[in-house]
Write an enzyme that holds these catalytic residues in place. Structure first.
Site, PDB file in Angstrom:
ATOM      1  N   ARG A   1       0.828  -1.225   0.000  1.00 44.44           N
ATOM      2  CA  ARG A   1       0.000   0.000   0.000  1.00 44.44           C
ATOM      3  C   ARG A   1       0.856   1.267   0.000  1.00 44.44           C
ATOM      4  NH1 ARG A   1      -2.595  -3.633  -1.043  1.00 44.44           N
ATOM      5  NH2 ARG A   1      -4.568  -4.327  -0.157  1.00 44.44           N
TER       6      ARG A   1
ATOM      7  N   SER B   1     -11.009  -0.535   3.032  1.00 45.51           N
ATOM      8  CA  SER B   1     -10.265  -0.801   4.275  1.00 45.51           C
ATOM      9  C   SER B   1      -9.799   0.534   4.856  1.00 45.51           C
ATOM     10  CB  SER B   1      -9.042  -1.662   3.999  1.00 45.51           C
ATOM     11  OG  SER B   1      -9.453  -2.865   3.424  1.00 45.51           O
TER      12      SER B   1
ATOM     13  N   GLU C   1      -5.402   3.986   6.156  1.00 46.35           N
ATOM     14  CA  GLU C   1      -5.050   3.785   4.746  1.00 46.35           C
ATOM     15  C   GLU C   1      -5.417   4.971   3.836  1.00 46.35           C
ATOM     16  OE1 GLU C   1      -5.763  -0.165   2.806  1.00 46.35           O
ATOM     17  OE2 GLU C   1      -6.568   1.069   1.213  1.00 46.35           O
TER      18      GLU C   1
HETATM   19  C1  LIG Z   1     -15.464  -0.358  -1.292  1.00 45.00           C
HETATM   20  C2  LIG Z   1     -13.977  -0.118  -1.520  1.00 45.00           C
HETATM   21  C3  LIG Z   1     -13.141  -1.208  -1.711  1.00 45.00           C
HETATM   22  C4  LIG Z   1     -11.760  -1.006  -1.922  1.00 45.00           C
HETATM   23  N1  LIG Z   1     -10.970  -2.098  -2.103  1.00 45.00           N
HETATM   24  C5  LIG Z   1      -9.636  -1.941  -2.282  1.00 45.00           C
HETATM   25  C6  LIG Z   1      -8.785  -3.087  -2.454  1.00 45.00           C
HETATM   26  O1  LIG Z   1      -9.230  -4.222  -2.498  1.00 45.00           O
HETATM   27  N2  LIG Z   1      -7.462  -2.853  -2.604  1.00 45.00           N
HETATM   28  C7  LIG Z   1      -6.924  -1.604  -2.602  1.00 45.00           C
HETATM   29  O2  LIG Z   1      -5.703  -1.484  -2.749  1.00 45.00           O
HETATM   30  N3  LIG Z   1      -7.706  -0.510  -2.451  1.00 45.00           N
HETATM   31  C8  LIG Z   1      -9.039  -0.645  -2.288  1.00 45.00           C
HETATM   32  N4  LIG Z   1      -9.842   0.453  -2.112  1.00 45.00           N
HETATM   33  C9  LIG Z   1      -9.228   1.801  -2.120  1.00 45.00           C
HETATM   34  C10 LIG Z   1      -9.332   2.509  -3.499  1.00 45.00           C
HETATM   35  O3  LIG Z   1     -10.308   1.913  -4.298  1.00 45.00           O
HETATM   36  C11 LIG Z   1      -8.011   2.500  -4.275  1.00 45.00           C
HETATM   37  O4  LIG Z   1      -6.976   3.056  -3.498  1.00 45.00           O
HETATM   38  C12 LIG Z   1      -8.110   3.271  -5.599  1.00 45.00           C
HETATM   39  O5  LIG Z   1      -6.938   3.098  -6.352  1.00 45.00           O
HETATM   40  C13 LIG Z   1      -8.393   4.767  -5.396  1.00 45.00           C
HETATM   41  O6  LIG Z   1      -8.731   5.309  -6.662  1.00 45.00           O
HETATM   42  P1  LIG Z   1      -9.418   6.725  -6.763  1.00 45.00           P
HETATM   43  O7  LIG Z   1      -9.466   7.104  -8.225  1.00 45.00           O
HETATM   44  O8  LIG Z   1     -10.723   6.727  -6.063  1.00 45.00           O
HETATM   45  O9  LIG Z   1      -8.354   7.635  -6.000  1.00 45.00           O
HETATM   46  P2  LIG Z   1      -8.659   8.861  -5.017  1.00 45.00           P
HETATM   47  O10 LIG Z   1      -9.317   8.356  -3.782  1.00 45.00           O
HETATM   48  O11 LIG Z   1      -9.359   9.934  -5.767  1.00 45.00           O
HETATM   49  O12 LIG Z   1      -7.183   9.330  -4.674  1.00 45.00           O
HETATM   50  C14 LIG Z   1      -6.373   8.531  -3.830  1.00 45.00           C
HETATM   51  C15 LIG Z   1      -5.004   9.223  -3.696  1.00 45.00           C
HETATM   52  O13 LIG Z   1      -4.353   9.218  -4.959  1.00 45.00           O
HETATM   53  C16 LIG Z   1      -4.048  10.555  -5.385  1.00 45.00           C
HETATM   54  N5  LIG Z   1      -4.287  10.567  -6.840  1.00 45.00           N
HETATM   55  C17 LIG Z   1      -5.414  10.183  -7.505  1.00 45.00           C
HETATM   56  N6  LIG Z   1      -5.214  10.266  -8.834  1.00 45.00           N
HETATM   57  C18 LIG Z   1      -3.952  10.715  -9.018  1.00 45.00           C
HETATM   58  C19 LIG Z   1      -3.154  11.021 -10.166  1.00 45.00           C
HETATM   59  N7  LIG Z   1      -3.623  10.859 -11.420  1.00 45.00           N
HETATM   60  N8  LIG Z   1      -1.896  11.487  -9.980  1.00 45.00           N
HETATM   61  C20 LIG Z   1      -1.391  11.645  -8.730  1.00 45.00           C
HETATM   62  N9  LIG Z   1      -2.091  11.384  -7.613  1.00 45.00           N
HETATM   63  C21 LIG Z   1      -3.355  10.920  -7.753  1.00 45.00           C
HETATM   64  C22 LIG Z   1      -4.976  11.460  -4.597  1.00 45.00           C
HETATM   65  O14 LIG Z   1      -4.407  12.750  -4.400  1.00 45.00           O
HETATM   66  C23 LIG Z   1      -5.094  10.682  -3.283  1.00 45.00           C
HETATM   67  O15 LIG Z   1      -3.972  10.959  -2.468  1.00 45.00           O
HETATM   68  C24 LIG Z   1     -11.227   0.303  -1.919  1.00 45.00           C
HETATM   69  C25 LIG Z   1     -12.082   1.403  -1.735  1.00 45.00           C
HETATM   70  C26 LIG Z   1     -13.443   1.190  -1.544  1.00 45.00           C
HETATM   71  C27 LIG Z   1     -14.357   2.373  -1.349  1.00 45.00           C
END
Ligand SMILES: Cc1cc2nc3c(=O)[nH]c(=O)nc-3n(C[C@H](O)[C@H](O)[C@H](O)COP(=O)(O)OP(=O)(O)OC[C@H]3O[C@@H](n4cnc5c(N)ncnc54)[C@H](O)[C@@H]3O)c2cc1C
Length: 351
Positions: free
Chosen positions: A168, A241, A346
């Site tokens: 992570r 998580s 996380e």
């Molecule tokens: C129901 C649920 C289940 C999940 N299951 C998992 C799992 O199984 N495994 C896991 O690893 N994660 C899981 N996650 C967490 C999440 O889905 C991941 O971390 C995902 O990659 C986040 O994507 P996002 O576009 O929503 O990022 P955001 O939440 O919008 O951003 C996350 C971070 O990344 C940065 N960021 C986003 N895009 C960029 C970019 N293009 N350039 C630079 N920085 C950027 C943001 O500033 C922030 O710090 C889960 C979340 C939920 C709600």
């Protein structure tokens, strides 16, 4: 388009009350240049955002949100065993996984249905069911936002082994507001190899009674498991998580097992980290927080690791990041008192 004092409440899956100083949608490199100029002029920091599924947005975000919407899926190279595909940061993660499978490009099946966009996947090296995305990333393309006075913007690249991927974590998480990821280049397999060592996935595959499971069987099994286990953020706002699993050394494990013989643990095959991981869900449940609600925040009754926001239910006031962090702190303190271990949150706190 530029907005001011933007309502961000619906921009994260936790749905906390939040506003941001400004927000720009980024479709192209030239949009990034405009954003840099705008933020330089207004003296605003920039904060990239995807679908907001891994963030805790502060009530007032004093930054310009860069809503990453850059699209595109392009094959850039292939040989008899592998294919290299560059994917825009704004592509939806699950749709990309589905697309790859439809083309018989293998490797991402275990990561089906993770919310979010492709550009966020390297940030915390998303992982599930025994696979981390780092194993299939060839390189990450990004723009260095710290050079915010430049006029000729260049897209830089880090190869996978330069991204400092670990559990992570990555170089991008450490410098998250400086490096804006524009695309990710994946190296996928043309020949399918199943990865079914993860216990619940293995059980599911055994139950399906398919002697030689194919990628689509793994993909479907993962979707079924996730739909059963995790609350849908559209129905029950959450960020997946909420705490990371805890990494410890063997001496600490020994100490803990003396007092808690049923403590579950598993070995980590990661050179950079300690060699044992403890499920944070078990620690939280042991301390009595599974299903426990304080105000309108709760740890989910079926999944102790998932913090849910019930503040949108009738009769409640919606929640803020500050309330979420206070609730999390209660849990962290309780786990520390019981086990002398520190839980890490996380999702990224953005203010
Ligand atoms: C129901 C649920 C289940 C999940 N299951 C998992 C799992 O199984 N495994 C896991 O690893 N994660 C899981 N996650 C967490 C999440 O889905 C991941 O971390 C995902 O990659 C986040 O994507 P996002 O576009 O929503 O990022 P955001 O939440 O919008 O951003 C996350 C971070 O990344 C940065 N960021 C986003 N895009 C960029 C970019 N293009 N350039 C630079 N920085 C950027 C943001 O500033 C922030 O710090 C889960 C979340 C939920 C709600």
């Amino acid at each position: 388009m530029i907005y001011r004092d933007v309502d961000m409440t619906n921009s994260s899956t936790l749905r906390l009350i939040s506003t941001a100083a400004a927000k720009l949608t980024i479709h192209t490199i030239s949009d990034i240049q405009d954003a840099i100029n705008f933020c330089h002029e207004k003296n605003l920091p920039m904060m990239p955002l995807g679908d907001g599924s891994n963030v805790i947005l502060s009530s007032t975000v004093n930054a310009c949100i860069l809503d990453m919407a850059m699209l595109g899926i392009d094959v850039i190279n292939e040989n008899s065993t592998n294919i290299w595909v560059r994917v825009g940061a704004g592509e939806n993660w699950h749709e990309w996984v589905t697309h790859a499978l439809s083309k018989n490009w293998f490797g991402l099946e275990n990561l089906a249905l993770i919310p979010g966009r492709v550009g966020a996947a390297p940030i915390q090296n998303i992982g599930a069911y025994g696979i981390e995305v780092a194993s299939y990333i060839d390189s990450v393309e990004y723009v260095d936002l710290s050079r915010n006075h430049v006029t000729d913007l260049s897209v830089l690249q880090l190869k996978s082994d330069e991204c400092q991927f670990s559990y992570r974590n990555s170089i991008f998480k450490q410098h998250r507001s400086n490096r804006l990821i524009t695309s990710v280049t994946f190296c996928l397999d043309k020949v399918f190899t199943p990865h079914t060592d993860y216990p619940s996935l293995r059980q599911r595959i055994v139950a399906l009674d398919v002697p030689n499971p194919h990628a689509v069987d793994i993909f479907q099994a993962v979707i079924n498991l996730r739909e059963k286990k995790l609350p849908d953020p559209k129905l029950l706002p959450n960020a997946g998580s909420f705490f990371k699993n805890v990494q410890i050394n063997p001496a600490t494990l020994e100490r803990l097992l003396e007092k808690y013989p049923s403590l579950p643990f598993y070995e980590v095959n990661d050179d950079q980290s300690a060699c044992v991981k403890l499920p944070a869900a078990w620690l939280i449940e042991y301390c009595g927080f599974k299903g426990q609600q304080i105000g309108s925040l709760a740890m989910h009754a079926n999944q102790a690791l998932v913090l849910i926001n019930k503040g949108l239910d009738e009769g409640f006031q919606n929640n803020t990041a500050e309330k979420v962090l206070a609730f999390a702190d209660t849990i962290i303190r309780s786990v520390r008192q019981e086990f002398d271990l520190t839980l890490d949150i996380e999702p990224q706190f953005i203010e």
